[in-house]
Design an enzyme around this catalytic site. Structure first.
Site, PDB file in Angstrom:
ATOM      1  N   GLU A   1       0.829  -1.210   0.000  1.00 59.55           N
ATOM      2  CA  GLU A   1       0.000   0.000   0.000  1.00 59.55           C
ATOM      3  C   GLU A   1       0.862   1.257   0.000  1.00 59.55           C
ATOM      4  O   GLU A   1       0.475   2.281  -0.578  1.00 59.55           O
ATOM      5  CB  GLU A   1      -0.937  -0.031   1.204  1.00 59.55           C
TER       6      GLU A   1
ATOM      7  N   GLU B   1      -3.810  -9.776   3.280  1.00 63.90           N
ATOM      8  CA  GLU B   1      -4.680  -9.558   4.439  1.00 63.90           C
ATOM      9  C   GLU B   1      -5.830 -10.557   4.526  1.00 63.90           C
ATOM     10  O   GLU B   1      -6.217 -10.985   5.625  1.00 63.90           O
ATOM     11  CB  GLU B   1      -5.239  -8.117   4.401  1.00 63.90           C
TER      12      GLU B   1
END
Length: 254
Positions: free
Chosen positions: A108, A128
Site C-alpha cells: 500500500e 490480508e
C-alpha cells in the site's frame, strides 16, 4: 528524524530509507512519524523537487508491525495516516524503489507513490484476506486504478504474490532493474523528474490524481484552477526563453 527512518539529500532528490531491516522494515509508530516528517520536508524545502522511498537490508516493507499493533502502539501518523503517507501523499513526486518484498501495508505504501522502480526479484502482495483482515491502507481502491481490474481483484481476493516482471507487464512498475539496483535507478528517475519545472510537475500531479473521479464533461473546467497559474508563472516564460536560446532553464517557481 526517527532512527527508524533515515533521510539523505542527493541534489534535488530526497532519499527516504525505512531503517528496520531486522523487522523487514515493518511499520511501527516511529516509521510513520519519520516518513511523515520527511515528506513534510520534501514539500516545504524549495531545493527538493522529488523523493525516493526505499527499505534498508534488501526488503522494501513487510507491512504493519503486528507486534507493535498488538501492544497498543499507534502505528499511523495523525495527519498522513499509515506509514506517514497513505492518506496524504506529498505534493511533490515520490518514487518507490523496491527490493525484496512489499507486502500488505508495504504494498500500500508502494501504491501511494507516483512511480515505481523494482528489482526483477521484488514481489508484491496484499495477503490480508489470508489473515481475516482487509487492506485498509488504500490497497483495495488504489490497486484497481493502477492495474487491470480483473488482475487487481485476483490479488486482492486471493492474497497471492505478484512478481515484479509481471507487475511491469501490467504497468505497475515503471522501470525493472537487476537485484540491488533499484535505489540507484529510482534516484536517476527522480533526477529526470526534478529537472523539470517544479510548479508544472506538482500541478500536473494534482490534476492526474484529482481527476480520476471527475465527470469527463467537467475535466477542462476543473483543471483550470490547477493549470492556469502554471501558464501565468515566470517559469512558463523561462521555459520558452530557454528553448529559444538553446540553454537549460533556471526554474524559480514552486
Amino acid at each position: 528524524m526517527s532512527d527508524a527512518v533515515e533521510v539523505d539529500q542527493d541534489g534535488p532528490v530526497l532519499v527516504i530509507t525505512i531503517n528496520r531491516p531486522d523487522q523487514r522494515n515493518a511499520v511501527n509508530g516511529a516509521v510513520s512519524r519519520g516518513i511523515a516528517e520527511a515528506l513534510d520536508l520534501l514539500d516545504a524545502d524549495p531545493d527538493l523537487r522529488a523523493g525516493v522511498l526505499h527499505g534498508a537490508g534488501g526488503t522494501f516493507c513487510a507491512g504493519m508491525d503486528l507486534k507493535a499493533f498488538a501492544a497498543g502502539e499507534p502505528v499511523r501518523d495523525d495527519v498522513r495516516g499509515f506509514a506517514g503517507l497513505v492518506e496524504r501523499p506529498p505534493a511533490s513526486p515520490l518514487i518507490a524503489a523496491v527490493e525484496g518484498w512489499a507486502l500488505g501495508g508495504g504494498f500500500e505504501v508502494v501504491l501511494s507513490c507516483d512511480l515505481v522502480v523494482a528489482a526483477r526479484t521484488a514481489r508484491f502482495g496484499l495477503p490480508e484476506v489470508k489473515r481475516g483482515l482487509a487492506a485498509r491502507g488504500g490497497g483495495v481502491f488504489r490497486l484497481p486504478r493502477r492495474m487491470p481490474y480483473g488482475i487487481a481483484m485476483e490479488l486482492i481476493m486471493t492474497g497471492a504474490a505478484l512478481e515484479a516482471p509481471r507487475a511491469a507487464d501490467f504497468g505497475l512498475v515503471n522501470r525493472l532493474v537487476e537485484e540491488g539496483e533499484a535505489l540507484a535507478a529510482a534516484v536517476e528517475l527522480a533526477r529526470e523528474v526534478a529537472a523539470n519545472a517544479p510548479m508544472s510537475v506538482r500541478a500536473s500531479k494534482q490534476v492526474a490524481s484529482a481527476s480520476l473521479d471527475w465527470p469527463v464533461e467537467e475535466c477542462f473546467a476543473r483543471q483550470r484552477e490547477y493549470l492556469e497559474p502554471v501558464f501565468a508563472s515566470s517559469d512558463a516564460a523561462e521555459g520558452v526563453a530557454a528553448f529559444r536560446e538553446h540553454r537549460d532553464p533556471v526554474w524559480k517557481d514552486r
